[in-house]
Design a protein around this motif. Structure first.
Motif, PDB file in Angstrom:
ATOM      1  N   PHE A  38       0.807  -1.214   0.000  1.00  9.76           N
ATOM      2  CA  PHE A  38       0.000   0.000   0.000  1.00  9.76           C
ATOM      3  C   PHE A  38       0.844   1.269   0.000  1.00  9.76           C
ATOM      4  O   PHE A  38       0.490   2.265  -0.617  1.00  9.76           O
ATOM      5  N   ARG A  39       2.009   1.229   0.705  1.00  7.11           N
ATOM      6  CA  ARG A  39       2.706   2.477   0.984  1.00  7.11           C
ATOM      7  C   ARG A  39       4.108   2.631   0.422  1.00  7.11           C
ATOM      8  O   ARG A  39       4.508   3.720   0.038  1.00  7.11           O
ATOM      9  N   LEU A  40       4.892   1.555   0.387  1.00  7.61           N
ATOM     10  CA  LEU A  40       6.305   1.716   0.069  1.00  7.61           C
ATOM     11  C   LEU A  40       6.533   2.345  -1.295  1.00  7.61           C
ATOM     12  O   LEU A  40       7.341   3.262  -1.441  1.00  7.61           O
ATOM     13  N   ALA A  41       5.840   1.840  -2.309  1.00  6.94           N
ATOM     14  CA  ALA A  41       6.037   2.373  -3.662  1.00  6.94           C
ATOM     15  C   ALA A  41       5.638   3.837  -3.721  1.00  6.94           C
ATOM     16  O   ALA A  41       6.294   4.649  -4.391  1.00  6.94           O
ATOM     17  N   HIS A  42       4.570   4.191  -3.003  1.00  2.00           N
ATOM     18  CA  HIS A  42       4.094   5.583  -3.011  1.00  2.00           C
ATOM     19  C   HIS A  42       5.138   6.511  -2.389  1.00  2.00           C
ATOM     20  O   HIS A  42       5.469   7.556  -2.957  1.00  2.00           O
ATOM     21  N   VAL A  43       5.667   6.141  -1.231  1.00  2.00           N
ATOM     22  CA  VAL A  43       6.639   7.004  -0.548  1.00  2.00           C
ATOM     23  C   VAL A  43       7.943   7.062  -1.340  1.00  2.00           C
ATOM     24  O   VAL A  43       8.555   8.126  -1.486  1.00  2.00           O
ATOM     25  N   GLN A  44       8.380   5.920  -1.874  1.00  2.96           N
ATOM     26  CA  GLN A  44       9.599   5.911  -2.670  1.00  2.96           C
ATOM     27  C   GLN A  44       9.470   6.805  -3.890  1.00  2.96           C
ATOM     28  O   GLN A  44      10.400   7.540  -4.234  1.00  2.96           O
ATOM     29  N   SER A  45       8.313   6.772  -4.543  1.00  3.02           N
ATOM     30  CA  SER A  45       8.124   7.582  -5.752  1.00  3.02           C
ATOM     31  C   SER A  45       8.058   9.063  -5.435  1.00  3.02           C
ATOM     32  O   SER A  45       8.355   9.904  -6.296  1.00  3.02           O
ATOM     33  N   ASN A  46       7.674   9.419  -4.197  1.00  2.00           N
ATOM     34  CA  ASN A  46       7.616  10.827  -3.819  1.00  2.00           C
ATOM     35  C   ASN A  46       8.966  11.372  -3.366  1.00  2.00           C
ATOM     36  O   ASN A  46       9.322  12.504  -3.707  1.00  2.00           O
ATOM     37  N   PHE A  47       9.723  10.581  -2.594  1.00  3.73           N
ATOM     38  CA  PHE A  47      10.948  11.092  -1.986  1.00  3.73           C
ATOM     39  C   PHE A  47      12.210  10.648  -2.709  1.00  3.73           C
ATOM     40  O   PHE A  47      13.235  11.329  -2.625  1.00  3.73           O
ATOM     41  N   GLY A  48      12.166   9.523  -3.407  1.00  2.00           N
ATOM     42  CA  GLY A  48      13.330   9.077  -4.156  1.00  2.00           C
ATOM     43  C   GLY A  48      13.820  10.086  -5.174  1.00  2.00           C
ATOM     44  O   GLY A  48      15.024  10.396  -5.227  1.00  2.00           O
ATOM     45  N   PRO A  49      12.928  10.637  -6.015  1.00  2.00           N
ATOM     46  CA  PRO A  49      13.381  11.636  -6.988  1.00  2.00           C
ATOM     47  C   PRO A  49      14.015  12.863  -6.337  1.00  2.00           C
ATOM     48  O   PRO A  49      14.958  13.443  -6.886  1.00  2.00           O
ATOM     49  N   SER A  50      13.520  13.255  -5.175  1.00  2.00           N
ATOM     50  CA  SER A  50      14.083  14.418  -4.495  1.00  2.00           C
ATOM     51  C   SER A  50      15.509  14.130  -4.033  1.00  2.00           C
ATOM     52  O   SER A  50      16.414  14.961  -4.178  1.00  2.00           O
ATOM     53  N   LEU A  51      15.753  12.928  -3.482  1.00  2.00           N
ATOM     54  CA  LEU A  51      17.112  12.556  -3.105  1.00  2.00           C
ATOM     55  C   LEU A  51      18.016  12.467  -4.326  1.00  2.00           C
ATOM     56  O   LEU A  51      19.187  12.871  -4.283  1.00  2.00           O
ATOM     57  N   SER A  52      17.476  11.943  -5.428  1.00  2.00           N
ATOM     58  CA  SER A  52      18.273  11.850  -6.661  1.00  2.00           C
ATOM     59  C   SER A  52      18.656  13.231  -7.169  1.00  2.00           C
ATOM     60  O   SER A  52      19.782  13.446  -7.635  1.00  2.00           O
TER      61      SER A  52
ATOM     62  N   THR B 106     -11.538   7.273  13.867  1.00  2.00           N
ATOM     63  CA  THR B 106     -11.156   6.271  14.864  1.00  2.00           C
ATOM     64  C   THR B 106     -10.211   5.240  14.263  1.00  2.00           C
ATOM     65  O   THR B 106     -10.425   4.756  13.148  1.00  2.00           O
ATOM     66  N   ILE B 107      -9.168   4.902  15.017  1.00  2.00           N
ATOM     67  CA  ILE B 107      -8.253   3.834  14.655  1.00  2.00           C
ATOM     68  C   ILE B 107      -8.503   2.680  15.625  1.00  2.00           C
ATOM     69  O   ILE B 107      -8.363   2.838  16.846  1.00  2.00           O
ATOM     70  N   ASP B 108      -8.891   1.538  15.108  1.00  2.00           N
ATOM     71  CA  ASP B 108      -9.209   0.391  15.943  1.00  2.00           C
ATOM     72  C   ASP B 108      -7.950  -0.273  16.467  1.00  2.00           C
ATOM     73  O   ASP B 108      -6.871  -0.189  15.865  1.00  2.00           O
ATOM     74  N   ALA B 109      -8.084  -0.961  17.590  1.00  2.00           N
ATOM     75  CA  ALA B 109      -6.981  -1.734  18.131  1.00  2.00           C
ATOM     76  C   ALA B 109      -6.532  -2.787  17.115  1.00  2.00           C
ATOM     77  O   ALA B 109      -7.353  -3.385  16.415  1.00  2.00           O
ATOM     78  N   GLY B 110      -5.215  -2.974  17.000  1.00  2.00           N
ATOM     79  CA  GLY B 110      -4.682  -3.963  16.082  1.00  2.00           C
ATOM     80  C   GLY B 110      -4.534  -3.495  14.656  1.00  2.00           C
ATOM     81  O   GLY B 110      -4.154  -4.279  13.784  1.00  2.00           O
ATOM     82  N   THR B 111      -4.802  -2.219  14.387  1.00  2.00           N
ATOM     83  CA  THR B 111      -4.613  -1.663  13.042  1.00  2.00           C
ATOM     84  C   THR B 111      -3.458  -0.669  13.055  1.00  2.00           C
ATOM     85  O   THR B 111      -2.967  -0.267  14.106  1.00  2.00           O
ATOM     86  N   VAL B 112      -3.031  -0.262  11.862  1.00  2.00           N
ATOM     87  CA  VAL B 112      -1.853   0.598  11.733  1.00  2.00           C
ATOM     88  C   VAL B 112      -2.099   1.956  12.391  1.00  2.00           C
ATOM     89  O   VAL B 112      -3.044   2.665  12.044  1.00  2.00           O
ATOM     90  N   ALA B 113      -1.227   2.299  13.346  1.00  2.00           N
ATOM     91  CA  ALA B 113      -1.322   3.583  14.034  1.00  2.00           C
ATOM     92  C   ALA B 113      -0.039   4.392  13.922  1.00  2.00           C
ATOM     93  O   ALA B 113      -0.013   5.560  14.291  1.00  2.00           O
ATOM     94  N   ALA B 114       1.030   3.763  13.415  1.00  2.00           N
ATOM     95  CA  ALA B 114       2.299   4.459  13.185  1.00  2.00           C
ATOM     96  C   ALA B 114       3.035   3.742  12.069  1.00  2.00           C
ATOM     97  O   ALA B 114       2.888   2.533  11.881  1.00  2.00           O
ATOM     98  N   GLN B 115       3.814   4.491  11.320  1.00  2.00           N
ATOM     99  CA  GLN B 115       4.585   3.904  10.225  1.00  2.00           C
ATOM    100  C   GLN B 115       5.920   4.608  10.114  1.00  2.00           C
ATOM    101  O   GLN B 115       6.034   5.816  10.320  1.00  2.00           O
ATOM    102  N   ARG B 116       6.944   3.807   9.809  1.00  2.00           N
ATOM    103  CA  ARG B 116       8.296   4.340   9.648  1.00  2.00           C
ATOM    104  C   ARG B 116       8.856   3.763   8.348  1.00  2.00           C
ATOM    105  O   ARG B 116       8.989   2.549   8.198  1.00  2.00           O
TER     106      ARG B 116
END
Length: 363
Positions: free
Chosen positions: A208-222, A254-264
């Motif tokens: 869901f997320r890795l490709a999206h974040v990489q496509s946003n920040f990878g070009p900036s680092l490049s 609302t974020i339910d117990a056992g669902t994503v509440a933080a991401q790194r």
């Protein structure tokens, strides 16, 4: 391994055609959290004039621009028609939609109107999809216009700040940028739940997320690495999540117990088999997590390992209950301040290193 690097001169801008004393006429495209703040900044700016507003929803169409952003009426009404925007013959469009549309971008540029955008597609032309890059560059050539991607992150913290910090280096061994954001008071359900994946299952996070974040920040680092003469061999991304231990109510829902509440997520710029530079955001909605993470307050930490080492903390000194009120300024203001430089630039996709230093006008 030590990496020597060279400095690269900033690209040369050209004066815009017409009366240099005339305020630039600007269209605000989209009025979400960032767009609304940008709209307000354009209205308040001493040397910009609001020419038009483009909105995506029927309930906003026809509304007075000032009323959309908490200002007095300014004589401009929002529209959902692209032809209405093109007919304005504006100098620049502040393009801030949730989703990128190649056709509308090319039509705006080909019409003779420049674009400053907070979207991430244009930070590094060399690694863009070739078909998209060709279409955009042809539209720029036709309209004699330029387009530039910027914002707080990516943009300010991944390009502008590192370029300044590198000005006192003669060797760069490693650059690390850590971003921390407490999103519990951000009332943006579409962004947090639908785009960022908070409140969802952990087993779909990577897809869901890795490709999206990489496509946003990878070009900036490049783009940063290219400017320093240290072109990267590859961009790699990895990520992890922490789950809510208990249900939590945040401004967006609302974020339910056992669902994503933080991401790194770690986006690494690799050279010669090792990480040369890194951008790692830690975004979280609560501290009640199933993992022992070091959750700094909202802001950035930058470390530079070279012959002039640096360790820098940049925090947002804003109470959490006011963060949603203040935080859009960090992204919107840089885009607004970049308008004169982009309108004066050579036609094409212009990067941070090709533009002069972005300096605001306050009076």
């Amino acid at each position: 391994m030590e990496q020597p690097f060279r400095s690269v001169p900033v690209g040369t801008a050209v004066a815009p055609e017409g009366d240099g004393n005339r305020p630039l006429r600007v269209v605000q495209w989209a009025t979400g959290n960032i767009g609304t703040r940008a709209l307000r900044a354009v209205i308040d700016h001493p040397n910009l004039t609001l020419a038009g507003v483009y909105v995506h929803s029927d309930d906003k169409a026809g509304q007075e621009a000032g009323e959309l952003c908490g200002r007095d009426p300014v004589g401009v009404r929002a529209t959902r028609e692209l032809d209405d925007i093109l007919a304005l013959d504006a100098d620049c469009v502040l393009y801030m939609p949730l989703r990128f549309d190649l056709d509308e971008v090319c039509r705006i540029l080909a019409s003779g109107t420049h674009i400053v955008t907070t979207r991430g597609e244009f930070h590094h032309p060399r690694t863009m999809d070739p078909a998209i890059r060709t279409a955009v560059e042809e539209a720029c050539a036709l309209g004699r216009t330029s387009i530039h991607s910027t914002g707080s992150s990516p943009g300010f913290i991944t390009e502008a700040v590192p370029l300044v910090l590198s000005s006192i280096q003669r060797r760069l061994d490693h650059l690390a940028i850590d971003e921390y954001a407490d999103l519990s008071q951000r009332n943006s359900p579409g962004i947090l739940f639908e785009i960022m994946g908070f409140g969802g299952p952990a087993d779909t996070f990577e897809e869901f997320r890795l490709a999206h974040v990489q496509s946003n920040f990878g070009p900036s680092l490049s783009a940063l690495a290219d400017a320093l003469g240290l072109s990267l061999d590859s961009i790699e991304a990895s990520g992890e999540v922490a789950l809510a231990r208990n249900p939590v109510t945040i401004a967006a829902g609302t974020i339910d117990a056992g669902t994503v509440a933080a991401q790194r997520i770690t986006v690494s710029g690799m050279k010669d088999g090792r990480e040369l530079m890194r951008f790692r955001p830690t975004w979280y909605c609560t501290g009640d997590l199933d993992a022992d993470w070091d959750l700094h307050s909202t802001g950035w930490h930058i470390s530079v390992d070279g012959d002039a080492p640096l360790d820098i903390e940049m925090r947002f000194p804003v109470p959490l209950d006011r963060m949603s009120e203040v935080s859009p300024s960090y992204t919107a203001n840089r885009a607004v301040n970049a308008i004169p430089a982009v309108c004066a630039a050579q036609p094409g996709i212009r990067t941070t290193v090709e533009l002069p230093l972005i300096v605001p006008e306050f009076s």
